[in-house]
Design a protein around this motif. Structure first.
Motif, short mmCIF file in Angstrom:
data_model
loop_
_atom_site.label_atom_id
_atom_site.label_comp_id
_atom_site.label_asym_id
_atom_site.label_seq_id
_atom_site.Cartn_x
_atom_site.Cartn_y
_atom_site.Cartn_z
N TYR A 54 5.86 13.26 -5.56
CA TYR A 54 6.19 12.25 -4.66
C TYR A 54 6.12 11.05 -5.42
N SER A 55 7.02 10.01 -4.93
CA SER A 55 7.63 9.03 -5.75
C SER A 55 8.10 7.73 -4.73
N SER A 83 -1.63 11.26 1.30
CA SER A 83 -2.35 10.19 1.46
C SER A 83 -1.44 9.24 2.29
N LYS A 122 0.84 -1.36 -0.10
CA LYS A 122 -0.06 -0.04 -0.19
C LYS A 122 0.91 1.15 -0.05
N SER A 149 2.27 2.22 -3.12
CA SER A 149 1.38 2.75 -4.42
C SER A 149 0.77 4.11 -3.83
N ALA A 150 1.38 4.64 -2.71
CA ALA A 150 0.62 5.87 -2.37
C ALA A 150 0.82 6.95 -3.45
N GLU A 151 -0.36 7.70 -3.75
CA GLU A 151 -0.40 8.73 -4.88
C GLU A 151 0.32 9.94 -4.47
N SER A 152 0.15 10.30 -3.14
CA SER A 152 0.68 11.55 -2.89
C SER A 152 1.14 11.48 -1.50
N ARG A 194 8.22 4.62 -4.83
CA ARG A 194 9.13 3.72 -5.23
C ARG A 194 10.62 4.06 -5.13
#
Lengths: 430, 430
Positions: free
Chosen positions: B264-265, B222, B213, B216-219, B267
């Motif tokens: 924001y990345s 989150s 999870k 896979s955070a998008e920002s 990975r």
């Protein structure tokens, strides 16, 4: 720190004023070399061992760091840069108008017992001129190096020699090139008697006598008349020998004409086997010790060793570490005036960086975030700042900052936009 | 040139405009780093293997050049410089006021299959800040790097991540540090599924689900609410994790406030095992390709790995070769105007060098000796000189020189002493 985490034996961590001095020497060397039309070249720190095996000289070969890569290729940490420069010229620069004038600044390596001012990793600044038979090529490199030494305040003089004398005498007595290299190596190691013995055993009594006499010549002029006597022995090589001797004379007299002290030094041969004629060395003058800080000479035809066509070539290298040592006692960097922007904890940190953008570019400046003003001022003081720009929440809300002169203690509240002109008009001290 | 005399596989000879570009990047990097209060450090090119063995990361360790010296010491060509910097700090700089801010410019080495813009010897420009827990340390380094990139005209944006999230989740599920390093390495290699599998097998289903999870955070926002949910798993580590997350938020928002794009990345983990929290990368923007040109992050406590006391630390390194490649298509050096002093064969060569001394220092200048004037002018033209100063025997005897403007063809005979003012007043073209 645990000893496993020290620098490798004979190598160093360079920090503080010493590192500043190195950077200053690098930048001055580059500036002077460029201003005399030399172009930069950057070659690999690691080369195939083969490149140096051919013509670097006994001493150098013995003390190389040699190792295999994972594919079994034999590599070496470069002991010097001229071999790489010749390769670069042959591969990439043959189409340029001659002479091709190149400079480099590079770490080199030798595996030797470390001693005072001799390191296993050391820096060389070099100048090379390829494709010009004229003594002007030698002078152009030599004078540029002198200009560099003058720009950094290193008083120096020249030793000058001529390895063509020995090589041509030995050739005319049928001593092969490998043996010549070895004999020159002995002379370089100040084993003159041993060298003469070796000439005797390989070339006979007369060869030894001639070599011995040349090794004791007191001036460049005394060599000339002696060369006449050798005409019959030298045969075909006489003209070439005389020519190289005339180069040494012209090099010497031009340098003297320009105000440099030049000492003829018949035993100067230097540790590299590729030199073919004129050879010279820089010594510091005026200090307690005369330290050798570099040198160079003619290496005509080294291109042929690397399967290229014959090219005239000359060059020199200066030892940056030695020079740094000579200068270290009285080096003081002229620092720009500096500003620390102190941002108090309740102000967004980005405000500090926006203010930093307003600091004139002739100032050094950085942001420091603090919980208390006194801590910030103490830091600004310890790192030697000339000014502190203080941003607390009250000032921030008003679009203002406090500017404190750290030397006088004087402080003023100004509008943010007035900061550049305030700093520019102030007569900071450093 | 015979293949044995090529540069070693994956390494290069850098010449001409490309070498000029490298020198320009070196000097700009130094200028900007200094102007922000960073101090230079020069460390050995070769280090004991041990220094890198401890905490460099799988990838780096696999691709090191490792070899023994003649005394059997295991050495390595440095794959990166941060380990050396930590050693320098611990040995020599602990007494300085904190934060200690350092910069370096250094060749590094990796034994990998050469590919486009990836070389076995490559240049890194680095900034390190030791002894400051505040996000201002991260920002100070990052903004300085951005200022350097701006000064040379490289448009860029930031990727930002946080390895503390993964490390702390894994720790709380009892996954040891070595396994953590390996899992982060898998994420770095974009083997995310494999990484999650590994977390599952070592830490169980929940650990895997949480990791997945977070990956896979998008920002950045989150993540924050999700961290709340993890409070019970993280236990004691919750506060620390949240703190590092707040650093990422503050870093991101300050950079955005300053006009930088920040993505924001989740990975992003980077290939070095010593990172402990905030991590970031520079990507070029506006070109056809988004190329990674460097990055950095927090490495708090790396000092303890080298037997030192715990220190906060952060830093970054930029890839000079990548940056040179990005700039290479439209780099044009601003050259000083240049003068060639042409000395005819019947004039003493030293006269040329005396005239050279009169050339104003804002001109590039050198001496060229020629048999014929036409040959000299042709050379001056080919090397792009703006002026030729001609000294024939007639002029020499009168204490005069001919100055020819190479662009207009105009020429004048002047007294030698009038040369500086003549050149200074001329409106040369380049």
């Amino acid at each position: 720190v645990c000893s496993e985490y020290l620098p490798p034996r004979g190598m160093r961590d360079i920090t503080g004023v010493e590192a500043e001095l190195y950077e200053y020497l690098f930048s001055e060397f580059r500036r002077v070399a460029r201003s005399r039309g030399f172009q930069p070249v950057i070659t690999p720190t690691v080369e195939y061992f083969k490149l140096f095996e051919v013509k670097s000289g006994e001493e150098v070969k013995k003390s190389m760091y040699v190792f295999e890569d994972k594919a079994g290729r034999l590599l070496a940490l470069r002991p010097e840069v001229t071999a790489s420069i010749v390769r670069v010229y042959l591969r990439l620069l043959r189409a340029q108008p001659k002479p091709v004038k190149l400079y480099y600044l590079a770490q080199c390596f030798r595996y030797e017992e470390p001693q005072y001012a001799r390191y296993r990793e050391f820096w060389q600044g070099g100048l090379e001129v390829i494709g010009d038979p004229d003594v002007n090529a030698d002078l152009g490199a030599a004078v540029t190096a002198s200009e560099f030494l003058e720009s950094i305040g290193v008083k120096h003089f020249y030793l000058v020699g001529n390895v063509a004398l020995y090589r041509n005498v030995m050739r005319s007595f049928n001593i092969d090139e490998e043996a010549q290299d070895h004999i020159l190596h002995l002379i370089d190691k100040e084993k003159v008697d041993e060298a003469v013995e070796e000439v005797k055993s390989r070339g006979g009594d007369i060869a030894a006598e001639v070599t011995s006499k040349l090794l004791s010549a007191e001036s460049v002029d005394s060599v000339e008349s002696y060369l006449q006597d050798l005409k019959s022995y030298l045969g075909d090589l006489y003209e070439k020998t005389l020519q190289e001797h005339m180069r040494v004379i012209e090099f010497t007299s031009a340098l003297r004409e320009l105000g440099y002290r030049v000492v003829y030094s018949p035993r100067l041969v230097r540790g590299l086997a590729y030199y073919t004629g004129l050879i010279f060395e820089y010594k510091t003058a005026g200090g307690e010790l005369e330290v050798s800080i570099g040198g160079g000479g003619r290496y005509d035809g080294l291109t042929t060793v690397y399967s290229g066509p014959f090219e005239y070539a000359t060059g020199l290298a200066l030892g940056i570490d030695r020079i740094a040592l000579v200068l270290s006692s009285n080096f003081q960097l002229r620092e720009a005036r500096s500003v620390s922007v102190l941002v108090l904890r309740d102000v967004p940190i980005s405000v500090g960086y926006k203010v930093l953008r307003l600091i004139p570019s002739n100032f050094k400046g950085f942001v420091y975030r603090v919980n208390s003003l006194s801590k910030g001022l103490k830091y600004a003081n310890r790192v030697g700042c000339d000014f502190a720009v203080i941003i607390g929440s009250v000032e921030y809300k008003q679009g203002k900052v406090v500017v404190k002169n750290m030397k006088t203690g004087e402080q003023v509240l100004v509008d943010i936009n007035a900061l550049p002109s305030l700093l520019n008009s102030s007569s900071g001290s450093s």
